[in-house]
Scaffold this motif. Structure first.
Motif, PDB file in Angstrom:
ATOM      1  N   GLY A   1      -7.634  51.202  13.682  1.00  6.25           N
ATOM      2  CA  GLY A   1      -8.797  51.891  13.143  1.00  6.25           C
ATOM      3  C   GLY A   1      -9.204  53.117  13.931  1.00  6.25           C
ATOM      4  N   GLU A   2      -8.499  53.387  15.033  1.00  3.62           N
ATOM      5  CA  GLU A   2      -8.814  54.562  15.847  1.00  3.62           C
ATOM      6  C   GLU A   2      -7.657  55.552  15.837  1.00  3.62           C
ATOM      7  OE1 GLU A   2     -10.266  53.914  19.778  1.00  3.62           O
ATOM      8  OE2 GLU A   2     -11.823  52.530  19.108  1.00  3.62           O
TER       9      GLU A   2
ATOM     10  N   PHE B   1      -9.161  64.469   9.912  1.00  6.40           N
ATOM     11  CA  PHE B   1     -10.104  63.418   9.505  1.00  6.40           C
ATOM     12  C   PHE B   1      -9.668  62.800   8.185  1.00  6.40           C
ATOM     13  CE2 PHE B   1     -13.877  65.888  11.604  1.00  6.40           C
ATOM     14  CZ  PHE B   1     -13.372  65.626  12.867  1.00  6.40           C
ATOM     15  N   GLN B   2      -9.329  63.635   7.214  1.00  4.84           N
ATOM     16  CA  GLN B   2      -8.905  63.129   5.903  1.00  4.84           C
ATOM     17  C   GLN B   2      -7.619  62.323   6.007  1.00  4.84           C
ATOM     18  OE1 GLN B   2      -8.592  66.688   3.544  1.00  4.84           O
ATOM     19  NE2 GLN B   2     -10.809  66.870   3.265  1.00  4.84           N
TER      20      GLN B   2
ATOM     21  N   LYS C   1      -8.217  58.934   7.799  1.00  8.93           N
ATOM     22  CA  LYS C   1      -9.042  58.059   6.954  1.00  8.93           C
ATOM     23  C   LYS C   1      -8.160  57.383   5.911  1.00  8.93           C
ATOM     24  CE  LYS C   1     -13.468  57.910   4.631  1.00  8.93           C
ATOM     25  NZ  LYS C   1     -14.671  58.642   4.255  1.00  8.93           N
ATOM     26  N   GLN C   2      -7.226  58.135   5.335  1.00  8.57           N
ATOM     27  CA  GLN C   2      -6.286  57.575   4.359  1.00  8.57           C
ATOM     28  C   GLN C   2      -5.374  56.528   4.991  1.00  8.57           C
ATOM     29  OE1 GLN C   2      -4.262  60.993   2.787  1.00  8.57           O
ATOM     30  NE2 GLN C   2      -6.016  61.629   1.537  1.00  8.57           N
TER      31      GLN C   2
ATOM     32  N   GLY D   1      -6.489  54.397   7.203  1.00 11.89           N
ATOM     33  CA  GLY D   1      -7.327  53.269   7.590  1.00 11.89           C
ATOM     34  C   GLY D   1      -8.125  53.436   8.870  1.00 11.89           C
ATOM     35  N   CYS D   2      -8.205  54.634   9.393  1.00 18.37           N
ATOM     36  CA  CYS D   2      -8.962  54.863  10.625  1.00 18.37           C
ATOM     37  C   CYS D   2     -10.373  55.349  10.314  1.00 18.37           C
ATOM     38  CB  CYS D   2      -8.261  55.892  11.506  1.00 18.37           C
ATOM     39  SG  CYS D   2      -6.685  55.346  12.146  1.00 18.37           S
ATOM     40  N   ASP D   3     -11.323  54.944  11.148  1.00 13.20           N
ATOM     41  CA  ASP D   3     -12.693  55.422  10.989  1.00 13.20           C
ATOM     42  C   ASP D   3     -13.284  55.951  12.296  1.00 13.20           C
ATOM     43  OD1 ASP D   3     -13.193  53.124  12.439  1.00 13.20           O
ATOM     44  OD2 ASP D   3     -14.457  52.189  10.931  1.00 13.20           O
ATOM     45  N   THR D   4     -12.473  55.962  13.352  1.00  6.98           N
ATOM     46  CA  THR D   4     -12.939  56.412  14.664  1.00  6.98           C
ATOM     47  C   THR D   4     -11.938  57.389  15.254  1.00  6.98           C
ATOM     48  OG1 THR D   4     -14.012  54.280  15.027  1.00  6.98           O
ATOM     49  CG2 THR D   4     -13.643  55.654  16.975  1.00  6.98           C
TER      50      THR D   4
ATOM     51  N   LYS E   1     -17.306  58.841  14.515  1.00  3.13           N
ATOM     52  CA  LYS E   1     -17.090  57.888  13.417  1.00  3.13           C
ATOM     53  C   LYS E   1     -17.057  58.690  12.122  1.00  3.13           C
ATOM     54  CE  LYS E   1     -17.452  53.848  15.608  1.00  3.13           C
ATOM     55  NZ  LYS E   1     -16.483  52.791  15.542  1.00  3.13           N
ATOM     56  N   ILE E   2     -16.118  58.329  11.262  1.00  2.00           N
ATOM     57  CA  ILE E   2     -16.061  58.992   9.952  1.00  2.00           C
ATOM     58  C   ILE E   2     -16.179  57.943   8.845  1.00  2.00           C
ATOM     59  CG2 ILE E   2     -14.773  61.011  10.697  1.00  2.00           C
ATOM     60  CD1 ILE E   2     -12.257  59.678   9.546  1.00  2.00           C
TER      61      ILE E   2
END
Length: 156
Positions: A66-67, A93-94, A97-98, A100-103, A155-156
């Motif tokens: 997730g990071e 970021f995009q 995020k695709q 599975g990361c949010d950090t 965080k995104i």
């Protein structure tokens, strides 16, 4: 001009301008070719007329699901007000995020005030460190003895 994924052959183009872009600071040792070989899906470059004007080298953490981590970013000094750094970050970021990361995490040197300002404007927060340098929280000896760094998280 478009953002595209780095390729192995981009390494020589980037490494040949790196120290000049940092005003003569020795930075090329911090960016080995392995990043252009093993992290192509999360690393990007912008060229104009065959010349590199900006790049971002990042990867997904294998330790912390997730990071993601942004290892190195550079923008040609004459192009720094054109928004390419911001564009590369948003593209990263995009992409992550695709996946599975949010950090997102990254670091910079406490002497690099422009980088610190840039990251905070993008919504990064400075992580807790163990000392202050010029009013900025740093982690001492992060990159070896005497090499303090400012650690960021978003965080995104």
């Amino acid at each position: 001009m478009q953002i595209r994924n780095v390729q192995e052959q981009d390494y020589l183009k980037v490494i040949s301008v790196l120290n000049d872009w940092w005003g003569g600071r020795q930075m090329s040792d911090m960016l080995p070719k392995l990043f252009f070989v093993h992290f192509q899906s999360t690393s990007f470059i912008v060229e104009e007329n065959g010349e590199v004007i900006a790049f971002l080298i990042g990867f997904l953490s294998q330790t912390f699901p997730g990071e993601a981590y942004i290892h190195f970013v550079g923008v040609h000094p004459d192009k720094r007000k054109d928004g390419w750094g911001r564009e590369l970050y948003h593209h990263f970021f995009q992409t992550i995020k695709q996946k599975g990361c949010d950090t997102i995490r990254c670091i910079t040197s406490p002497v690099n005030k422009g980088s610190i300002s840039f990251h905070t404007k993008l919504g990064f927060t400075v992580e807790k460190g163990d000392k202050m340098v010029d009013g900025i929280v740093v982690t001492s000896n992060y990159d070896g003895n005497g090499n303090d760094r400012v650690s960021f998280i978003k965080k995104i």
